[in-house]
Design a protein around this motif. Structure first.
Motif, PDB file in Angstrom:
ATOM      1  N   GLY A  93       0.829  -1.193   0.000  1.00  0.00           N
ATOM      2  CA  GLY A  93       0.000   0.000   0.000  1.00  0.00           C
ATOM      3  C   GLY A  93       0.861   1.240   0.000  1.00  0.00           C
ATOM      4  O   GLY A  93       2.081   1.168   0.186  1.00  0.00           O
ATOM      5  N   PRO A  94       0.252   2.386  -0.219  1.00  0.00           N
ATOM      6  CA  PRO A  94       1.009   3.630  -0.270  1.00  0.00           C
ATOM      7  C   PRO A  94       1.610   4.002   1.084  1.00  0.00           C
ATOM      8  O   PRO A  94       1.292   3.393   2.109  1.00  0.00           O
ATOM      9  N   TYR A 154      -3.579  -5.457   0.884  1.00  0.00           N
ATOM     10  CA  TYR A 154      -3.360  -4.098   0.406  1.00  0.00           C
ATOM     11  C   TYR A 154      -4.099  -3.130   1.326  1.00  0.00           C
ATOM     12  O   TYR A 154      -5.322  -3.200   1.468  1.00  0.00           O
ATOM     13  N   GLU A 194      -5.033   0.823   2.304  1.00  0.00           N
ATOM     14  CA  GLU A 194      -5.165   2.142   1.684  1.00  0.00           C
ATOM     15  C   GLU A 194      -5.835   3.085   2.659  1.00  0.00           C
ATOM     16  O   GLU A 194      -6.424   2.663   3.653  1.00  0.00           O
ATOM     17  N   ARG A 231       3.796   6.086  -7.217  1.00  0.00           N
ATOM     18  CA  ARG A 231       2.754   6.302  -8.232  1.00  0.00           C
ATOM     19  C   ARG A 231       2.214   4.980  -8.761  1.00  0.00           C
ATOM     20  O   ARG A 231       1.061   4.903  -9.186  1.00  0.00           O
ATOM     21  N   ASN A 232       3.040   3.928  -8.744  1.00  0.00           N
ATOM     22  CA  ASN A 232       2.617   2.635  -9.291  1.00  0.00           C
ATOM     23  C   ASN A 232       2.103   1.661  -8.239  1.00  0.00           C
ATOM     24  O   ASN A 232       1.736   0.536  -8.575  1.00  0.00           O
ATOM     25  N   LEU A 263      -0.609   1.429  -6.761  1.00  0.00           N
ATOM     26  CA  LEU A 263      -1.992   1.003  -6.999  1.00  0.00           C
ATOM     27  C   LEU A 263      -2.073  -0.280  -7.815  1.00  0.00           C
ATOM     28  O   LEU A 263      -3.076  -0.998  -7.744  1.00  0.00           O
ATOM     29  N   ASP A 264      -1.014  -0.594  -8.568  1.00  0.00           N
ATOM     30  CA  ASP A 264      -1.009  -1.833  -9.358  1.00  0.00           C
ATOM     31  C   ASP A 264      -1.224  -3.057  -8.476  1.00  0.00           C
ATOM     32  O   ASP A 264      -1.753  -4.065  -8.935  1.00  0.00           O
ATOM     33  N   ARG A 311      -3.187  -3.331  -5.876  1.00  0.00           N
ATOM     34  CA  ARG A 311      -4.565  -3.454  -5.363  1.00  0.00           C
ATOM     35  C   ARG A 311      -5.319  -4.598  -6.018  1.00  0.00           C
ATOM     36  O   ARG A 311      -6.035  -5.344  -5.352  1.00  0.00           O
ATOM     37  N   THR A 312      -5.187  -4.701  -7.324  1.00  0.00           N
ATOM     38  CA  THR A 312      -5.990  -5.636  -8.102  1.00  0.00           C
ATOM     39  C   THR A 312      -5.819  -7.083  -7.650  1.00  0.00           C
ATOM     40  O   THR A 312      -6.790  -7.816  -7.535  1.00  0.00           O
ATOM     41  N   ARG A 356      -8.271  -6.210   0.692  1.00  0.00           N
ATOM     42  CA  ARG A 356      -8.065  -4.759   0.607  1.00  0.00           C
ATOM     43  C   ARG A 356      -8.795  -4.122   1.764  1.00  0.00           C
ATOM     44  O   ARG A 356      -9.971  -4.394   1.992  1.00  0.00           O
ATOM     45  N   ASP A 412      -9.466  -0.318   3.687  1.00  0.00           N
ATOM     46  CA  ASP A 412      -9.323   1.133   3.781  1.00  0.00           C
ATOM     47  C   ASP A 412      -9.166   1.467   5.257  1.00  0.00           C
ATOM     48  O   ASP A 412     -10.100   1.304   6.047  1.00  0.00           O
TER      49      ASP A 412
END
Length: 187
Positions: free
Chosen positions: A9-10, A107, A109, A144-145, A147-148, A150-151, A156, A158
């Motif tokens: 995750g970010p 993941y 977020e 920036r990448n 998010l790839d 997540r799929t 996932r 939040d």
């Protein structure tokens, strides 16, 4: 068989806090990508050096350096759970998921405001976060990448409005971490 939880995750979503809580609550081993990077590259403990070191290590090992670190820990550990804090790219994550049958990708977020506040709060005790502000850190190609990832995640979450305890409990429940151990312990 030892389970592996791969956190992704970010920045500032709570990956390290979740890894540490899983270590405390479930007696998990934690593999820190940051510590592996520092050991393998001799990089300085600042965000730019770590991001550059990660990119170079990805190139040198075709992204397999985290898989190697996990395999080494699996060989040494007697724990039921190993947590990776954290995979940052598809190139790092795919070999883990393809080669470790018990690995699950989680993941995390959160919205930008929550992450900005968490980043500022943790910068007081984290030299890497002190080395670059939140906006600059998020501009790197790795961020920036992210998010790839997540799929393909098995879970996932939040974390914007979740407490650390709620986040950890969701990971434990959704991945069946306690349930499988309780079943193994039955006579």
């Amino acid at each position: 068989m030892t389970k592996v939880v791969v956190l992704a995750g970010p920045i500032a979503v709570g990956k390290t806090a979740v890894a540490d809580a899983l270590a405390d609550q479930l007696l998990a081993d934690v593999v820190s990508a940051r510590r592996v990077l520092l050991r393998e590259t001799g990089a300085e403990a600042d965000r730019t050096s770590l991001q550059t070191g990660g990119r170079l290590l990805d190139q040198r090992t075709n992204g397999r350096w985290l898989l190697y670190a996990l395999e080494e820990r699996l060989d040494q550990s007697e724990k039921d759970l190993i947590v990776l804090d954290s995979a940052r790219t598809m190139r790092q994550t795919v070999p883990i998921l393809e080669n470790l049958s018990t690995a699950r990708l989680v993941y995390l977020e959160a919205n930008t405001d929550a992450r900005r506040i968490r980043y500022a709060r943790s910068a007081a005790s984290d030299e890497v976060k002190r080395s670059a502000d939140f906006a600059v850190s998020g501009e790197h190609i790795t961020e920036r990448n992210i998010l790839d990832l997540r799929t393909g995640a098995d879970l996932r979450l939040d974390t914007t409005s979740l407490t650390l305890g709620e986040t950890v409990e969701a990971v434990v429940q959704e991945l069946g971490l306690r349930t499988s151990w309780l079943q193994d312990d039955r006579p």
